[in-house]
Scaffold this motif. Structure first.
Motif, PDB file in Angstrom:
ATOM      1  N   GLY A  29      -8.949  20.966  -5.995  1.00  0.00           N
ATOM      2  CA  GLY A  29      -7.685  20.271  -6.201  1.00  0.00           C
ATOM      3  C   GLY A  29      -6.499  21.123  -5.816  1.00  0.00           C
ATOM      4  N   ASP A  30      -5.548  20.556  -5.115  1.00  0.00           N
ATOM      5  CA  ASP A  30      -4.344  21.264  -4.659  1.00  0.00           C
ATOM      6  C   ASP A  30      -4.667  22.475  -3.801  1.00  0.00           C
ATOM      7  N   GLN A  31      -5.791  22.453  -3.151  1.00  0.00           N
ATOM      8  CA  GLN A  31      -6.225  23.511  -2.220  1.00  0.00           C
ATOM      9  C   GLN A  31      -6.395  24.870  -2.876  1.00  0.00           C
ATOM     10  N   SER A  34     -10.822  25.111  -8.378  1.00  0.00           N
ATOM     11  CA  SER A  34     -10.755  24.349  -9.623  1.00  0.00           C
ATOM     12  C   SER A  34     -11.852  24.808 -10.578  1.00  0.00           C
ATOM     13  N   PRO A  67      -7.492  17.494   2.800  1.00  0.00           N
ATOM     14  CA  PRO A  67      -6.633  17.771   1.643  1.00  0.00           C
ATOM     15  C   PRO A  67      -7.349  18.545   0.533  1.00  0.00           C
ATOM     16  N   ASN A  68      -8.672  18.504   0.492  1.00  0.00           N
ATOM     17  CA  ASN A  68      -9.437  19.183  -0.557  1.00  0.00           C
ATOM     18  C   ASN A  68      -9.967  20.537  -0.124  1.00  0.00           C
TER      19      ASN A  68
END
Length: 83
Positions: A29-31, A34, A67-68
């Motif tokens: 998440g958000d590069q 996580s 995006p991931n």
């Protein structure tokens, strides 16, 4: 069997020669790393894998293809240390 014997990779001592190769987990998440991604790799290690590798890691935000995808920024460093 040789696969289950310890091995050295440079200065790193591995408990066996079984590797989990890089696969796209889609859990960054958000590069950044996580908790879900950390848990995924820890589960592989606890299951007996001698080494696991993280996939799709861009060296700059412009280099990310999804995006991931994990991007090597200062924000990603604390999560990488958990792996």
């Amino acid at each position: 069997m040789i696969a289950f014997t310890p091995a050295k990779m440079g200065s790193l001592q591995l408990r066996n020669r079984i590797f989990k190769s890089a696969t796209f987990e889609g859990m960054t998440g958000d590069q950044i790393v996580s908790d879900r991604l950390v848990a995924f790799h820890r589960q592989a290690a606890s299951g007996g894998v001698g080494m696991t590798t993280v996939a799709f890691c861009a060296v700059s935000p412009e280099g990310a293809s999804t995006p991931n995808e994990l991007v090597l920024t200062e924000a990603a460093v604390p999560g990488l240390r958990k792996l």
